[in-house]
Every structure is written in structure tokens, then in C-alpha cells.
Write an enzyme that holds these catalytic residues in place. Structure first.
Site, mmCIF file in Angstrom:
data_model
loop_
_atom_site.group_PDB
_atom_site.id
_atom_site.type_symbol
_atom_site.label_atom_id
_atom_site.label_comp_id
_atom_site.label_asym_id
_atom_site.label_seq_id
_atom_site.Cartn_x
_atom_site.Cartn_y
_atom_site.Cartn_z
ATOM 1 N N GLU A 275 -2.284 62.488 -56.944
ATOM 2 C CA GLU A 275 -2.788 62.161 -55.692
ATOM 3 C C GLU A 275 -1.766 62.599 -54.538
ATOM 4 O O GLU A 275 -0.787 62.848 -54.637
ATOM 5 C CB GLU A 275 -2.872 60.589 -55.742
ATOM 6 C CG GLU A 275 -3.086 59.773 -54.382
ATOM 7 C CD GLU A 275 -4.626 59.758 -53.911
ATOM 8 O OE1 GLU A 275 -4.885 61.127 -53.779
ATOM 9 O OE2 GLU A 275 -4.971 58.729 -53.758
ATOM 10 N N ASP B 177 -0.579 54.545 -50.407
ATOM 11 C CA ASP B 177 -0.321 53.920 -49.143
ATOM 12 C C ASP B 177 -0.565 52.562 -49.727
ATOM 13 O O ASP B 177 0.453 51.871 -50.064
ATOM 14 C CB ASP B 177 -1.489 54.760 -47.850
ATOM 15 C CG ASP B 177 -1.154 53.899 -46.845
ATOM 16 O OD1 ASP B 177 0.003 53.031 -46.559
ATOM 17 O OD2 ASP B 177 -1.962 53.930 -45.695
ATOM 18 N N LYS C 30 4.303 55.860 -49.426
ATOM 19 C CA LYS C 30 4.336 55.147 -48.180
ATOM 20 C C LYS C 30 4.586 53.779 -48.601
ATOM 21 O O LYS C 30 3.668 53.217 -48.590
ATOM 22 C CB LYS C 30 3.166 55.130 -47.335
ATOM 23 C CG LYS C 30 3.284 55.863 -45.867
ATOM 24 C CD LYS C 30 1.908 55.565 -45.349
ATOM 25 C CE LYS C 30 1.510 56.926 -44.539
ATOM 26 N NZ LYS C 30 0.356 56.510 -43.612
ATOM 27 N N PHE D 293 1.125 58.290 -39.665
ATOM 28 C CA PHE D 293 0.022 59.266 -40.120
ATOM 29 C C PHE D 293 0.569 60.638 -40.375
ATOM 30 O O PHE D 293 0.864 61.367 -39.300
ATOM 31 C CB PHE D 293 -1.269 59.044 -39.347
ATOM 32 C CG PHE D 293 -2.354 59.153 -40.025
ATOM 33 C CD1 PHE D 293 -2.690 58.206 -41.042
ATOM 34 C CD2 PHE D 293 -2.927 60.396 -40.116
ATOM 35 C CE1 PHE D 293 -3.875 58.626 -41.944
ATOM 36 C CE2 PHE D 293 -4.063 60.745 -40.906
ATOM 37 C CZ PHE D 293 -4.506 59.835 -41.849
ATOM 38 N N ASP E 170 -5.572 64.870 -44.601
ATOM 39 C CA ASP E 170 -6.410 65.085 -43.266
ATOM 40 C C ASP E 170 -6.506 63.954 -42.362
ATOM 41 O O ASP E 170 -6.020 63.004 -42.700
ATOM 42 C CB ASP E 170 -7.820 65.282 -43.638
ATOM 43 C CG ASP E 170 -8.568 64.130 -44.302
ATOM 44 O OD1 ASP E 170 -7.840 63.576 -45.134
ATOM 45 O OD2 ASP E 170 -9.591 63.648 -43.511
ATOM 46 N N ARG F 135 -6.071 69.752 -42.973
ATOM 47 C CA ARG F 135 -5.463 69.867 -44.405
ATOM 48 C C ARG F 135 -4.935 71.356 -44.781
ATOM 49 O O ARG F 135 -4.327 71.388 -45.509
ATOM 50 C CB ARG F 135 -7.007 69.787 -45.322
ATOM 51 C CG ARG F 135 -7.683 68.292 -45.324
ATOM 52 C CD ARG F 135 -8.551 68.524 -46.524
ATOM 53 N NE ARG F 135 -9.767 67.315 -46.492
ATOM 54 C CZ ARG F 135 -9.301 66.132 -46.794
ATOM 55 N NH1 ARG F 135 -8.395 65.664 -47.310
ATOM 56 N NH2 ARG F 135 -10.173 65.313 -46.597
HETATM 57 P P1 IMP Z 1 -4.451 53.671 -50.113
HETATM 58 O O1 IMP Z 1 -5.740 53.395 -50.704
HETATM 59 O O2 IMP Z 1 -4.422 52.871 -48.921
HETATM 60 O O3 IMP Z 1 -3.452 53.657 -51.033
HETATM 61 O O4 IMP Z 1 -4.823 55.283 -49.357
HETATM 62 C C1 IMP Z 1 -4.735 56.759 -50.059
HETATM 63 C C2 IMP Z 1 -5.632 57.367 -49.482
HETATM 64 O O5 IMP Z 1 -5.425 57.392 -47.916
HETATM 65 C C3 IMP Z 1 -5.100 58.644 -49.586
HETATM 66 O O6 IMP Z 1 -5.556 59.287 -50.639
HETATM 67 C C4 IMP Z 1 -5.309 59.563 -48.016
HETATM 68 O O7 IMP Z 1 -6.539 60.252 -48.438
HETATM 69 C C5 IMP Z 1 -5.500 58.494 -47.232
HETATM 70 N N1 IMP Z 1 -4.142 58.483 -46.667
HETATM 71 C C6 IMP Z 1 -3.127 57.373 -46.634
HETATM 72 N N2 IMP Z 1 -2.266 57.566 -45.722
HETATM 73 C C7 IMP Z 1 -2.300 58.798 -45.181
HETATM 74 C C8 IMP Z 1 -1.592 59.548 -44.195
HETATM 75 O O8 IMP Z 1 -0.726 59.387 -43.663
HETATM 76 N N3 IMP Z 1 -2.461 60.721 -43.963
HETATM 77 C C9 IMP Z 1 -3.344 61.110 -44.547
HETATM 78 N N4 IMP Z 1 -4.276 60.528 -45.190
HETATM 79 C C10 IMP Z 1 -3.654 59.163 -45.818
HETATM 80 MG MG MG Z 2 -7.967 61.319 -47.172
#
Ligand code: IMP
Ligand code: MG
Length: 184
Positions: free
Chosen positions: A103, A107, A135, A156, A163, A169
Site C-alpha cells: 500500500e 492513514d 501516518k 498531506f 495523489d 502521482r
Molecule cells: P486510510 O483509509 O485513511 O488509511 O487511507 C489510505 C488511503 O488514503 C491511501 O491509500 C491514500 O490513497 C489516501 N491517503 C491518505 N493520506 C494521504 C496523503 O497524505 N496523500 C495522498 N493520499 C493519502
Molecule cells: Mg489516493
């Protein structure tokens, strides 16, 4: 859709160059090669953000593996919606297989949690996570990756696959996006 003519002006600061990432990927790839020796894992990349990392990591892994991909969407702008839509599932059967998910960034944890739950219906032998970025401050549900290349601050970040609204990207480094880009 953003109508862009250039990208660098939107970057607040650079965090990692492609060369730096490559060095770290080699270290983590060596560890994965040891841990999965004799296990013929299925390495599942989560599209689309994983593409540059997937190419680098699968080449840094020196044991036989099968490649596959899933595509989900969960993100609108910079805030996770919590809703995960499956756009493409894996093609190979995961039954009794050792699955390693690649992945781009972990986040809130919601995306990977949903993906792991979908995979578990196929009864794999094991499921582990390898993420380019973690993160930790963004976490909303308890989930930890098994392999993390780098921790990043709760800002971010874009580039090297990551992206904002489909753009950035293709930047050959990872940088923090200026908040003015998504606050306007
Ligand atoms: P989660 O479900 O919140 O863990 O988010 C994961 C997804 O969110 C990743 O696969 C990214 O596509 C997107 N994402 C989370 N943080 C960032 C960031 O800082 N920059 C770009 N995409 C992010
Ligand atoms: Mg994304």
C-alpha cells in the site's frame, strides 16, 4: 478537475527523493525475502497509488512471488470518507496463500481494514501489510503495518504515486502539498 500547468509551485517541501526511497525499499525487500522464504507469497498492490512503490519493492524482493492488484476507492479530496468501494478484485485465488499487501500510505486504517476483511473471506494462510508510508497520527481504527518504509507527519503528501484529486502521482519525489492548494 484541476487545470494545471506545473506542479512544483504547489509543493511546500520535499520529504524523500526517489533515490532515498529506493535505498530503504532495498532494506525492507531484503527482510521480506527472508521472512517469506519458501512461502511463494501473493503480493497484492492496492491501485493506483502503489504503482511506483510496487515496481521498486517487487524487484527488491528476491524470492519467487505472484503479483496481483486490487483497486478500491475511499478518498475524496484530503478527508477519508470511511466508505470503501471495491473497483477491482484480485484475479488469483487467495485460499491457503500467504498474502502480502503493498500500500502507498496507511492513514486512518479504514482502507486496509476493509481490504483485509474482503480477503479473509477467501481463507488465506496469512495476510500481512507492507506500506511505503505510515501516518500514525492519522489512525482512526487500531491497525498496524508489518513492514513500514517511513513514518510521515500528519500532513498531506503527494508524489511517487500519491495523489491529490488524481494529480501529482508522477512527481519523482514525495513532498508536502501546500495547504493553499486544497483549501482554495
Ligand atoms: P486510510 O483509509 O485513511 O488509511 O487511507 C489510505 C488511503 O488514503 C491511501 O491509500 C491514500 O490513497 C489516501 N491517503 C491518505 N493520506 C494521504 C496523503 O497524505 N496523500 C495522498 N493520499 C493519502
Ligand atoms: Mg489516493
Amino acid at each position: 478537475m484541476i487545470n494545471k500547468v506545473e506542479m512544483m509551485g504547489d509543493i511546500e517541501r520535499v520529504l524523500f527523493s526517489a533515490e532515498q526511497i529506493q535505498e530503504r525499499v532495498k532494506e525492507v525487500g531484503a527482510q521480506i525475502s527472508k521472512d517469506y522464504y519458501g512461502k511463494n507469497p501473493v503480493v497484492v498492490g492496492i491501485l493506483k497509488g502503489v504503482v511506483p512503490f510496487y515496481a521498486a519493492m517487487t524487484q527488491a524482493i528476491t524470492i519467487p512471488l505472484e503479483e496481483d492488484f486490487m483497486c478500491v476507492s475511499s478518498y475524496e479530496g484530503t478527508e477519508s470518507t470511511g466508505k470503501i468501494i471495491l473497483r477491482k478484485d484480485v484475479d488469483v485465488s487467495l485460499r491457503d496463500r500467504h498474502v502480502l499487501i503493498l500500500e502507498d500510505i496507511l492513514d486512518s486504517g479504514r482502507t486496509l481494514k476493509a481490504i483485509i476483511e474482503m480477503m479473509k473471506t477467501q481463507k488465506p494462510a496469512s495476510v500481512k501489510i507492507c506500506t511505503l508510508f505510515d501516518k500514525p497520527e492519522g489512525r482512526k481504527i487500531p491497525l498496524e503495518a508489518d513492514y513500514v518504509c517511513y513514518d510521515v507527519p500528519n500532513e498531506f503528501v503527494v508524489g511517487y504515486g500519491l495523489d491529490y484529486d488524481g494529480y501529482y502521482r508522477n512527481l519523482p519525489f514525495v513532498g508536502v502539498l501546500k495547504p493553499s492548494v486544497y483549501q482554495d
